[in-house]
Enzyme design. Structure first.
Site, PDB file in Angstrom:
ATOM      1  N   THR A   1       0.851  -0.926  -0.181  1.00 16.01           N
ATOM      2  CA  THR A   1      -0.087  -0.284   0.187  1.00 16.01           C
ATOM      3  C   THR A   1       0.694   1.203  -0.114  1.00 16.01           C
ATOM      4  O   THR A   1       1.819   1.397  -0.383  1.00 16.01           O
ATOM      5  CB  THR A   1      -0.772  -0.296   0.693  1.00 16.01           C
ATOM      6  OG1 THR A   1      -1.832  -0.830   1.634  1.00 16.01           O
ATOM      7  CG2 THR A   1      -1.743   1.192   1.200  1.00 16.01           C
TER       8      THR A   1
ATOM      9  N   THR B   1      -3.882   0.946  -2.609  1.00 16.61           N
ATOM     10  CA  THR B   1      -3.793   0.001  -2.236  1.00 16.61           C
ATOM     11  C   THR B   1      -3.743  -1.281  -3.256  1.00 16.61           C
ATOM     12  O   THR B   1      -4.914  -1.104  -4.336  1.00 16.61           O
ATOM     13  CB  THR B   1      -3.550  -0.846  -0.770  1.00 16.61           C
ATOM     14  OG1 THR B   1      -3.172  -2.040  -0.886  1.00 16.61           O
ATOM     15  CG2 THR B   1      -5.643  -1.253  -0.797  1.00 16.61           C
TER      16      THR B   1
ATOM     17  N   GLU C   1      -7.834  -8.035  -2.965  1.00 11.60           N
ATOM     18  CA  GLU C   1      -7.762  -7.424  -2.076  1.00 11.60           C
ATOM     19  C   GLU C   1      -8.803  -8.296  -0.575  1.00 11.60           C
ATOM     20  O   GLU C   1      -8.956  -8.443   0.499  1.00 11.60           O
ATOM     21  CB  GLU C   1      -8.575  -6.262  -2.326  1.00 11.60           C
ATOM     22  CG  GLU C   1      -8.814  -4.810  -0.642  1.00 11.60           C
ATOM     23  CD  GLU C   1      -6.800  -5.017  -0.462  1.00 11.60           C
ATOM     24  OE1 GLU C   1      -6.635  -4.391  -0.023  1.00 11.60           O
ATOM     25  OE2 GLU C   1      -6.952  -3.620  -1.653  1.00 11.60           O
TER      26      GLU C   1
ATOM     27  N   SER D   1     -10.880  -3.289   5.883  1.00  8.40           N
ATOM     28  CA  SER D   1      -9.674  -2.759   5.991  1.00  8.40           C
ATOM     29  C   SER D   1      -9.233  -1.953   7.277  1.00  8.40           C
ATOM     30  O   SER D   1      -9.740  -1.689   8.144  1.00  8.40           O
ATOM     31  CB  SER D   1     -10.043  -1.663   4.803  1.00  8.40           C
ATOM     32  OG  SER D   1      -9.032  -0.724   4.661  1.00  8.40           O
TER      33      SER D   1
ATOM     34  N   GLY E   1      -1.567  -2.532   6.100  1.00  8.02           N
ATOM     35  CA  GLY E   1      -2.283  -3.344   6.687  1.00  8.02           C
ATOM     36  C   GLY E   1      -2.815  -3.034   8.096  1.00  8.02           C
ATOM     37  O   GLY E   1      -2.684  -2.044   8.707  1.00  8.02           O
TER      38      GLY E   1
HETATM   39  N1  GLU Z   1      -4.758  -4.151   2.415  1.00 10.21           N
HETATM   40  C1  GLU Z   1      -4.689  -3.884   3.776  1.00 10.21           C
HETATM   41  C2  GLU Z   1      -5.705  -2.804   4.146  1.00 10.21           C
HETATM   42  O1  GLU Z   1      -6.489  -2.424   3.731  1.00 10.21           O
HETATM   43  C3  GLU Z   1      -3.963  -3.239   3.262  1.00 10.21           C
HETATM   44  C4  GLU Z   1      -2.692  -3.646   2.953  1.00 10.21           C
HETATM   45  C5  GLU Z   1      -1.623  -2.762   2.669  1.00 10.21           C
HETATM   46  O2  GLU Z   1      -1.495  -1.618   4.070  1.00 10.21           O
HETATM   47  O3  GLU Z   1      -0.694  -2.964   2.710  1.00 10.21           O
HETATM   48  O4  GLU Z   1      -5.751  -2.446   4.756  1.00 10.21           O
END
Ligand code: GLU
Length: 624
Positions: free
Chosen positions: A433, A451, A472, A496, A518
């Site tokens: 991201t 992301t 995702e 998310s 994440g």
């Molecule tokens: N998929 C994660 C989210 O939506 C983000 C992934 C990331 O920050 O690498 O929170």
């Protein structure tokens, strides 16, 4: 469950070196014998090395500011501001440029969340551009029909058609520009299209991210061709061009809905249902369920931000489907109640870790796509509930993790209220991201996180289009349980952690920030705020400081410098501070923040990371 980069196995078949200009020489490089290189172009002389553009992590000045992880992207955003575009125009231009230079973290194949402060009305708007599950997805989509067991997360689920959701980024850009922008999409995409055509200078981060994904990219004809030209990793100092993406951007400029109607949704559906695997790949690549109708139904959702009061700020963020706004907000309410003002740094950190664990317990119990689940957003963000949760914190002793969730619907602000159910602690979000922040001369501000999920997304490039599809849907819970707000459901958006955030004082923004990472996004944003407002750091110091993340797990994961400084001291409270990363990944960094602080008389302090991810790039229009 944790992710790990895939290990290199086997040799890659030769492909034409169409994307890296000038081409790489046909010598033994990166473990690939010269014989594997078939293109005559690749026999040319060694490429001239260029230096990636210089970047600065902090810029102070007036008239407009952009900060992102990449120098080309920030420069492109600033160019839009210079030519009279507003913050929304510049944010989309910067995001599109990141799709070129950070294709493994962001792009039109993914999604994101945008927070916008509109100076004229004094209002904050947000866009939920999250990817969406296909209508045909079954509840056991993550179970291998061959074995009856869940697909292994690595490599099956992350490198698959089944984890691809309908991309939301093109709709986000279009919606933001139509509502609040001043330029047409075509104009705003033009600089990024040019960059894709001409190429950017490969740096070490890009090369090492390509190396981490080598086996995945090699598994698809389209991805191998784009990212491993001639079977090799792109070399540091060479130019990496992506003419297919340039074409995609130009077409998108002419047809802003091309991702949702017509040939492209048909093509993406085909790719997801029958991924273009290379002959001889060992990767299993489970197919997915997207159909053109899923794209037709897609909408970027314009919605109200979450809001909570902290000190004399209004803190606004993303409402569900992200858990960012409620979790950051709840933790701040807990901290507010605990009172940090005269606390010693060690006590501030202890309380930060405890507040975060409690808020994460409630996140697991209550957060999911609000169109499918009744999320008690208002109650989670009430000070009454924060007060009640703060009762659980012992100033001297860390709680045993995981802690149980509270019951926000019945909060009365008093201590002694029984806890709710114990949360399932199954965190498998990726660490990819990217986040960008923009402010313009009129006072408009954008905080935007985008992301494609995992670094490298699903690993699948849409043939001839120059971008990767997201993975995702792996942000859904991996097992299906009825009461789980984040269980897989047709047409739903996975939960998310993205937390584009703004702090307003007397209705005007004073700080906008966000991060990738994440679920550590939430703790990163929180820790920067604690550093800035409770520990007396400047914004650049608050961003640079070593990080630690407590997500309601038995251990606190922390960057090496944090471990060194605080492990013993926090150990006395009972915190088990361990290095971030694990046996599979050397990635010890937590987050990669960008933010802008807005001072009196239009002063802007734009900040990026001085070191993480190779350092970011902050620029202002009129430097002080
Ligand atoms: N998929 C994660 C989210 O939506 C983000 C992934 C990331 O920050 O690498 O929170």
């Amino acid at each position: 469950m944790r992710r790990r980069p895939l290990l290199l196995t086997g040799l890659l078949a030769g492909t034409l070196a169409l994307s890296v200009v000038p081409p790489a020489p046909a010598t033994v490089a990166d473990g690939v014998p010269a014989a594997a290189v078939t293109s005559p172009a690749t026999a040319a002389a060694a490429p001239a090395r260029e230096k990636p553009p210089r970047k600065k992590a902090t810029a102070v000045g007036r008239g407009g500011a952009v900060t992102s992880v990449d120098a080309d992207a920030s420069r492109i955003g600033l160019g839009v501001l210079r030519r009279g575009g507003n913050a929304v125009d510049a944010a989309v231009a910067t995001g599109a440029a990141l799709g070129v230079t950070e294709p493994y973290s962001a792009g039109v194949g993914g999604g994101g969340y945008l927070v916008y402060y509109d100076a004229r009305s004094g209002r904050v708007h947000t866009i939920d551009g999250r990817e969406t599950a296909p209508r045909a997805i079954p509840r056991d989509a993550f179970v291998d029909p061959g074995t009856g067991e869940p697909y292994p997360f690595f490599p099956d689920l992350v490198t698959s058609g089944v984890s691809v959701g309908v991309p939301g980024t093109p709709a986000t850009w279009n919606t933001a520009l139509r509502r609040w922008g001043t330029r047409p999409l075509a104009a705003v995409l033009r600089p990024a299209a040019r960059l894709a055509q001409r190429g950017f200078v490969v740096d070490r981060t890009f090369r090492s991210q390509t190396a981490d994904n080598r086996e995945r990219f090699a598994a698809f004809t389209s991805s191998r061709r784009l990212f491993l030209p001639g079977g090799r990793l792109p070399r540091v100092g060479t130019r990496f061009a992506n003419p297919d993406l340039a074409r995609t951007y130009r077409a998108l400029g002419r047809h802003p809905r091309m991702f949702y109607r017509g040939a492209l949704p048909r093509q993406i559906s085909r790719v997801v249902q029958r991924p273009p695997t290379t002959r001889g790949t060992d990767l299993p690549v489970p197919p997915g369920y997207l159909r053109p109708g899923d794209f037709r139904r897609y909408e970027a959702l314009v919605q109200r931000p979450t809001k909570t009061r902290y000190r004399d700020f209004d803190v606004v963020g993303m409402a569900p489907s992200s858990s960012g706004g409620t979790t950051v907000g709840e933790a701040l309410n807990i901290l507010e109640r605990l009172g940090l003002r005269d606390a010693a740094p060690r006590d501030v950190l202890h309380r930060y870790l405890e507040a975060s664990a409690l808020a994460f317990a409630d996140r697991s119990a209550y957060l999911g796509d609000a169109r499918f689940v009744d999320v008690p957003v208002r109650q989670l963000l009430s000070q009454r509930f924060g007060d009640e949760r703060a009762c659980r914190v012992d100033p001297r002793r860390a709680l045993r993790k995981p802690v149980a969730a509270g019951d926000p619907r019945r909060a009365d602000g008093r201590c002694g209220t029984p806890s709710g159910r114990a949360p399932a602690a199954d965190d498998h979000e990726g660490l990819s991201t990217t986040h960008l922040t923009v402010a313009d001369r009129w006072g408009n501000v954008v905080s935007y996180t985008l992301t494609i999920e995992q670094t490298g997304g699903s690993g699948i490039v849409v043939p001839g289009r120059g971008f990767l599809l997201n993975n995702e849907l792996t942000d859904f819970s991996l097992t299906y349980e009825r009461g789980d707000p984040n269980r897989i459901q047709p047409g739903k958006r996975p939960r998310s952690s993205m937390s584009p955030t703004m702090l307003l004082r007397d209705g005007r923004p004073v700080l906008a920030l966000g991060s990738p990472g994440g679920s550590t996004i939430i703790t990163t944003v929180l820790q920067v705020l604690v550093n800035r407002y409770e520990r007396g750091f400047t914004l650049p110091q608050a961003v640079a400081a070593p990080r630690a993340s407590q997500r309601n797990e038995p251990e606190v994961s922390a960057e090496p410098a944090f471990v060194q400084r605080w492990k013993r001291i926090l150990g006395r409270y009972g915190h088990r501070v361990v290095p971030s990363g694990d046996q599979f990944t050397s990635e010890a960094e937590i987050g990669a923040v960008t933010g802008i602080e807005l001072g009196p008389r239009g002063l802007m302090t734009a900040v990026a990371e001085p070191r993480r991810r190779g350092g970011g790039s902050a620029v202002v229009l009129r430097p002080r």
